[in-house]
Design a protein around this motif. Structure first.
Motif, PDB file in Angstrom:
ATOM      1  N   ASP A  16      40.503  12.620 110.618  1.00  0.00           N
ATOM      2  CA  ASP A  16      41.440  12.703 109.484  1.00  0.00           C
ATOM      3  C   ASP A  16      42.870  13.026 109.940  1.00  0.00           C
ATOM      4  O   ASP A  16      43.804  12.928 109.148  1.00  0.00           O
ATOM      5  N   LEU A  17      43.043  13.437 111.187  1.00  0.00           N
ATOM      6  CA  LEU A  17      44.307  14.027 111.611  1.00  0.00           C
ATOM      7  C   LEU A  17      45.426  13.083 112.051  1.00  0.00           C
ATOM      8  O   LEU A  17      46.595  13.461 111.917  1.00  0.00           O
ATOM      9  N   PRO A  18      45.151  11.893 112.579  1.00  0.00           N
ATOM     10  CA  PRO A  18      46.282  11.071 113.029  1.00  0.00           C
ATOM     11  C   PRO A  18      47.356  10.862 111.961  1.00  0.00           C
ATOM     12  O   PRO A  18      48.548  11.030 112.244  1.00  0.00           O
ATOM     13  N   ALA A  19      46.975  10.544 110.753  1.00  0.00           N
ATOM     14  CA  ALA A  19      47.977  10.334 109.699  1.00  0.00           C
ATOM     15  C   ALA A  19      48.671  11.642 109.323  1.00  0.00           C
ATOM     16  O   ALA A  19      49.873  11.657 109.047  1.00  0.00           O
ATOM     17  N   LEU A  20      47.924  12.738 109.337  1.00  0.00           N
ATOM     18  CA  LEU A  20      48.501  14.030 108.945  1.00  0.00           C
ATOM     19  C   LEU A  20      49.461  14.589 109.999  1.00  0.00           C
ATOM     20  O   LEU A  20      50.375  15.340 109.663  1.00  0.00           O
ATOM     21  N   THR A  21      49.232  14.242 111.269  1.00  0.00           N
ATOM     22  CA  THR A  21      50.069  14.785 112.340  1.00  0.00           C
ATOM     23  C   THR A  21      51.197  13.839 112.757  1.00  0.00           C
ATOM     24  O   THR A  21      52.023  14.201 113.595  1.00  0.00           O
ATOM     25  N   ALA A  22      51.242  12.663 112.161  1.00  0.00           N
ATOM     26  CA  ALA A  22      52.322  11.710 112.449  1.00  0.00           C
ATOM     27  C   ALA A  22      53.645  12.254 111.913  1.00  0.00           C
ATOM     28  O   ALA A  22      53.658  13.114 111.021  1.00  0.00           O
ATOM     29  N   PRO A  23      54.764  11.771 112.432  1.00  0.00           N
ATOM     30  CA  PRO A  23      56.066  12.211 111.913  1.00  0.00           C
ATOM     31  C   PRO A  23      56.118  12.059 110.386  1.00  0.00           C
ATOM     32  O   PRO A  23      55.739  11.028 109.844  1.00  0.00           O
ATOM     33  N   GLY A  24      56.515  13.118 109.732  1.00  0.00           N
ATOM     34  CA  GLY A  24      56.581  13.143 108.276  1.00  0.00           C
ATOM     35  C   GLY A  24      55.282  13.550 107.611  1.00  0.00           C
ATOM     36  O   GLY A  24      55.242  13.776 106.404  1.00  0.00           O
ATOM     37  N   GLY A  25      54.199  13.661 108.390  1.00  0.00           N
ATOM     38  CA  GLY A  25      52.903  14.059 107.849  1.00  0.00           C
ATOM     39  C   GLY A  25      52.851  15.550 107.562  1.00  0.00           C
ATOM     40  O   GLY A  25      53.654  16.338 108.066  1.00  0.00           O
ATOM     41  N   GLU A  26      51.873  15.925 106.761  1.00  0.00           N
ATOM     42  CA  GLU A  26      51.680  17.320 106.362  1.00  0.00           C
ATOM     43  C   GLU A  26      51.554  18.269 107.556  1.00  0.00           C
ATOM     44  O   GLU A  26      51.989  19.415 107.500  1.00  0.00           O
ATOM     45  N   LEU A  27      50.954  17.784 108.656  1.00  0.00           N
ATOM     46  CA  LEU A  27      50.753  18.610 109.855  1.00  0.00           C
ATOM     47  C   LEU A  27      51.547  18.081 111.050  1.00  0.00           C
ATOM     48  O   LEU A  27      51.180  18.292 112.200  1.00  0.00           O
ATOM     49  N   SER A  28      52.655  17.431 110.785  1.00  0.00           N
ATOM     50  CA  SER A  28      53.488  16.843 111.841  1.00  0.00           C
ATOM     51  C   SER A  28      53.825  17.882 112.902  1.00  0.00           C
ATOM     52  O   SER A  28      54.195  19.009 112.599  1.00  0.00           O
ATOM     53  N   GLY A  29      53.635  17.485 114.170  1.00  0.00           N
ATOM     54  CA  GLY A  29      53.959  18.377 115.274  1.00  0.00           C
ATOM     55  C   GLY A  29      52.813  19.269 115.713  1.00  0.00           C
ATOM     56  O   GLY A  29      52.954  20.015 116.675  1.00  0.00           O
ATOM     57  N   LEU A  30      51.676  19.206 115.045  1.00  0.00           N
ATOM     58  CA  LEU A  30      50.561  20.090 115.370  1.00  0.00           C
ATOM     59  C   LEU A  30      49.904  19.753 116.706  1.00  0.00           C
ATOM     60  O   LEU A  30      49.499  20.644 117.434  1.00  0.00           O
ATOM     61  N   ALA A  31      49.775  18.486 117.035  1.00  0.00           N
ATOM     62  CA  ALA A  31      49.027  18.071 118.230  1.00  0.00           C
ATOM     63  C   ALA A  31      49.575  18.751 119.478  1.00  0.00           C
ATOM     64  O   ALA A  31      50.768  18.961 119.634  1.00  0.00           O
TER      65      ALA A  31
END
Length: 134
Positions: free
Chosen positions: A68-83
């Motif tokens: 579930d995380l690729p879209a959420l961690t992409a720039p502008g995503g809810e979790l952007s920058g988490l990775a």
């Protein structure tokens, strides 16, 4: 989570990997993200042990499958920058839930690395099915 169950889950992931034609590493962690069981197939990639444990940890910490995380961690995503660090944000990590309703909580996680993302997810889901059937 106990060792006997964690070993059965890692074995289920390995059996699925054989069916998938993948060489994987698989980790099972407890509710604190601590390693309970780990196995690495012959020929599995060098990064597998780190990535499998990272996926398991991430699924517990965020209480969701890592797929579930690729879209959420992409720039502008809810979790952007988490990775980065212990967080591995691509498929192959699955949280394990226990309880019902308001009592439901994450009690562990599975992480698989070494195949394609699709293969890793299939292997992690095979391991999670052992948890569900307990």
């Amino acid at each position: 989570m106990n060792l006997e169950l964690a070993l059965r889950m890692t074995e289920a992931a390995l059996k699925q990997a054989f069916r998938e034609g993948a060489s994987i590493s698989v980790a099972v962690v407890d509710e604190g993200g601590n390693l309970v069981s780990f196995q690495r197939m012959d020929g599995a990639e060098i990064s597998g042990p780190v990535l499998a444990q990272g996926k398991a940890y991430t699924s517990v910490a965020l209480r969701r499958p890592t797929s579930d995380l690729p879209a959420l961690t992409a720039p502008g995503g809810e979790l952007s920058g988490l990775a980065g660090g212990r967080f591995v944000c691509f498929g192959g990590g699955v949280p394990l839930w226990s309880g019902y309703g308001e009592e439901e909580r994450v009690v562990g996680g599975i992480g698989v690395s070494g195949g394609t993302v699709t293969q890793d997810v299939a292997c992690a889901e095979a391991a999670a099915s052992v948890w569900s059937a307990r």
